[in-house]
Design a protein around this motif. Structure first.
Motif, PDB file in Angstrom:
ATOM      1  N   UNK A   1      67.023  51.397  67.436  1.00  0.00           N
ATOM      2  CA  UNK A   1      68.120  51.450  66.475  1.00  0.00           C
ATOM      3  C   UNK A   1      67.721  50.804  65.157  1.00  0.00           C
ATOM      4  N   UNK A   2      68.182  51.381  64.071  1.00  0.00           N
ATOM      5  CA  UNK A   2      67.855  50.887  62.727  1.00  0.00           C
ATOM      6  C   UNK A   2      68.840  49.802  62.324  1.00  0.00           C
ATOM      7  N   UNK A   3      68.738  48.654  63.001  1.00  0.00           N
ATOM      8  CA  UNK A   3      69.536  47.467  62.691  1.00  0.00           C
ATOM      9  C   UNK A   3      68.597  46.417  62.119  1.00  0.00           C
ATOM     10  N   UNK A   4      68.879  45.950  60.902  1.00  0.00           N
ATOM     11  CA  UNK A   4      68.002  44.989  60.235  1.00  0.00           C
ATOM     12  C   UNK A   4      68.820  43.881  59.585  1.00  0.00           C
ATOM     13  N   UNK A   5      68.265  42.686  59.632  1.00  0.00           N
ATOM     14  CA  UNK A   5      68.797  41.558  58.860  1.00  0.00           C
ATOM     15  C   UNK A   5      67.738  41.193  57.835  1.00  0.00           C
ATOM     16  N   UNK A   6      68.080  41.283  56.561  1.00  0.00           N
ATOM     17  CA  UNK A   6      67.118  41.065  55.481  1.00  0.00           C
ATOM     18  C   UNK A   6      67.443  39.741  54.790  1.00  0.00           C
ATOM     19  N   UNK A   7      66.475  38.812  54.798  1.00  0.00           N
ATOM     20  CA  UNK A   7      66.641  37.488  54.220  1.00  0.00           C
ATOM     21  C   UNK A   7      65.798  37.341  52.962  1.00  0.00           C
ATOM     22  N   UNK A   8      66.044  36.276  52.230  1.00  0.00           N
ATOM     23  CA  UNK A   8      65.321  36.077  50.971  1.00  0.00           C
ATOM     24  C   UNK A   8      64.051  35.265  51.136  1.00  0.00           C
ATOM     25  N   UNK A   9      63.731  34.864  52.372  1.00  0.00           N
ATOM     26  CA  UNK A   9      62.528  34.041  52.576  1.00  0.00           C
ATOM     27  C   UNK A   9      62.016  34.174  53.997  1.00  0.00           C
ATOM     28  N   UNK A  10      60.828  33.630  54.220  1.00  0.00           N
ATOM     29  CA  UNK A  10      60.147  33.677  55.510  1.00  0.00           C
ATOM     30  C   UNK A  10      60.604  32.495  56.362  1.00  0.00           C
ATOM     31  N   UNK A  11      61.285  32.766  57.467  1.00  0.00           N
ATOM     32  CA  UNK A  11      61.767  31.694  58.338  1.00  0.00           C
ATOM     33  C   UNK A  11      60.640  30.951  59.039  1.00  0.00           C
ATOM     34  N   UNK A  12      59.497  31.605  59.171  1.00  0.00           N
ATOM     35  CA  UNK A  12      58.449  31.069  60.028  1.00  0.00           C
ATOM     36  C   UNK A  12      57.580  30.012  59.341  1.00  0.00           C
ATOM     37  N   UNK A  13      57.915  29.668  58.116  1.00  0.00           N
ATOM     38  CA  UNK A  13      57.129  28.655  57.404  1.00  0.00           C
ATOM     39  C   UNK A  13      57.661  27.247  57.606  1.00  0.00           C
ATOM     40  N   UNK A  14      58.787  27.085  58.283  1.00  0.00           N
ATOM     41  CA  UNK A  14      59.301  25.742  58.540  1.00  0.00           C
ATOM     42  C   UNK A  14      60.787  25.766  58.831  1.00  0.00           C
TER      43      UNK A  14
END
Length: 534
Positions: free
Chosen positions: A498-511
């Motif tokens: 399914x084409x379900x996306x959450x688009x954020x303004x930054x990379x969560x995986x950096x901290x």
């Protein structure tokens, strides 16, 4: 056929998408291709499609809250809310303000007070509420939704007096003289809820709409919810969601059915798994105990800070077994609220005595699982269940919960890491309106094991149970999908899903701090843009 090409996205590190790929082509709500912008444009040459620019946004699989209450969250947005109150004086002030603008005779209702944030840890009791008003009935729901406060007017309207006996699955608080002190516990609340004005259909529908729109704003593409205690019937629930879809709202829901509605489900021939891509029927919801805050969660041994009680079982073992057996006969898994280790034992016993195999393709759901032990965890691994956990409880309940349960029980207290290490699939939810609906706050609690405004303890409470950022994200993506047996169609960004996306303004995986600072740019559900941030 017309589709949508999403370009200039940055995909989260653990997705497994090839480096350099920054675009997704969607058709009829399904991901049809993943690649670079130029590659996909070449493939689509001559086709009819539109382009949506993610403008460098960081793209996650659509986030899904695995345990919340859309109806009550929607009502909370228009109710007296004590979530940020840190003293009894503040609480009283807010009630007085509401009384001043409320016509005499109308109910003053509020929620999310937590006396553990007060010094001393005591809320305003009946006599203090009477000092505010006796012209209005007051009824206030604790943050756990398992304890309540009422003034004398509310008690009188409910027909509850000093000599009223406690109901089987609840109680009324009393002072040393045996007089009602304002506290109401567990199912004793029914005396009060049944006399409050019934919300009309439009009020109920508006509450669901507000909650779904708030979820989209926070990056949620869907939620697993239980609303029948508010909505009143399966028919009303189905009608509301159908009308909201027809009106253009795009939000997926998985509906647990409160067990008292199984008769209606049988009459309508409703089974777990019924529905469509927007609304699907899930497990039968059952409570086995209360909450730790009000000492109504059922423990195997008494509370460390109050040896006079070990909590409260909502149903005895025989009735819990019977409720489970009835759900099985009607084709339902069960979703059981079990916080204390005593309730965990009863819940697992009911599941073991009434096997799920052959009944439904959906798993049983073990909700909360806050106090466990090694033997209980081992029993969980042998059953077809998922653990429905609420990481944000860590931020709200520590450090006071340590005094409640005592040092001897901390090894398996909110033990999310141990659950995952044991191979138990965990799904992440908020239990909104009990906790904030924001999934990023839940992830932050899972990773840091403390509140956002805390710097101590630096390593968090019971730090061995901290999750990695990837594990925290998975709770709200692949975990939520597994909770409803949708691993093959949702929970990750892959062709065919399914084409379900959450688009954020930054990379969560950096901290972990990024979990607090991130803003939602866009929420896409079924290939359609359902929310765009400012």
């Amino acid at each position: 056929m017309s589709g949508t090409l999403y370009i200039h996205g940055v995909f989260a590190a653990p997705t497994g998408i090839t480096a350099g790929h920054n675009a997704v082509y969607v058709e009829q709500g399904i991901i049809r291709a993943i690649g670079s912008r130029d590659e996909l444009k070449l493939q689509l040459s001559g086709s009819d499609y539109q382009i949506v620019d993610w403008d460098g946004g960081h793209v996650l699989p659509g986030l899904v809250d695995s345990h919340m209450h859309l109806s009550m969250h929607g009502m909370k947005l228009s109710m007296l809310d004590f979530s940020n109150v840190t003293s009894k004086e503040q609480m009283v002030h807010l009630i007085r303000e509401r009384v001043q603008v409320t016509p005499a005779g109308e109910w003053i209702v509020g929620l999310n007070w937590n006396e553990n944030a007060f010094q001393p840890a005591v809320p305003p009791l009946r006599e203090e509420l009477d000092e505010i008003t006796t012209d209005h009935p007051i009824y206030l729901t604790r943050t756990c939704f398992h304890a309540f406060l009422a003034n004398s007017t509310a008690f009188q309207l409910a027909g509850v007096h000093n000599d009223t006996p406690n109901p089987p699955s609840g109680s009324f608080g009393r002072n040393e003289q045996g007089e009602l002190n304002g506290w109401v516990y567990e199912e004793a609340n029914q005396y009060f809820t049944r006399i409050q004005p019934e919300p009309d259909y439009e009020t109920k529908k508006s509450a669901i709409r507000r909650a779904c729109e708030d979820g989209l704003r926070l990056g949620l593409t869907g939620a697993h919810t239980e609303d029948l205690r508010f909505l009143g019937s399966i028919e009303t629930m189905l009608r509301i969601h159908r009308e909201l879809r027809e009106e253009g709202l795009r939000f997926r829901s998985h509906q647990l059915l409160y067990y008292t509605h199984l008769d209606e489900a049988e009459a309508r021939n409703v089974r777990a798994g019924d529905g469509d891509e927007w609304l699907r029927i899930g497990a039968a919801k059952i409570f086995s105990d209360g909450a730790i805050g009000g000492r109504t969660a059922l423990l195997q041994q008494p509370y460390s800070d109050d040896p006079s009680t070990a909590g409260m079982a909502i149903h005895d073992q025989q009735l819990l077994d019977e409720l489970t057996a009835r759900a099985r006969r009607l084709g339902f898994p069960i979703a059981v609220h079990a916080i204390g280790d005593g309730a965990a034992h009863m819940t697992l016993t009911a599941m073991e005595r009434n096997p799920l195999q052959g009944i439904s393709h959906l798993p049983d759901r073990f909700i909360h699982a806050q106090v466990l032990d090694a033997a209980l965890l081992q029993r969980m691994t042998a059953l077809p269940l998922i653990a429905d956990i609420q990481p944000r409880f860590v931020a709200s309940d520590f450090p006071w919960v340590l005094d409640r349960v005592g040092a001897e029980r901390t090894a398996y207290l909110y033990a999310w890491k141990k659950l995952l290490q044991a191979g138990i699939v965990c799904a992440g939810g908020s239990d909104a309106p009990i906790e904030p609906l924001d999934p990023l706050l839940g992830m932050h609690a899972a990773v840091t094991r403390r509140r956002p405004d805390q710097s101590e303890p630096a390593s968090g409470y019971l730090p061995d149970e901290r999750l990695s950022i990837a594990e925290a994200v998975n709770l709200f993506t692949s975990g939520s999908a597994a909770a409803v047996s949708e691993q093959q169609t949702r929970g990750s960004i892959e062709v065919g899903k399914a084409a379900d996306f959450t688009v954020l303004d930054r990379d969560l995986y950096t901290g972990a701090e990024q979990l607090l600072n991130a803003q939602v740019r866009m929420t896409i559900v079924n290939g359609e843009t359902a929310y765009t941030g400012a």
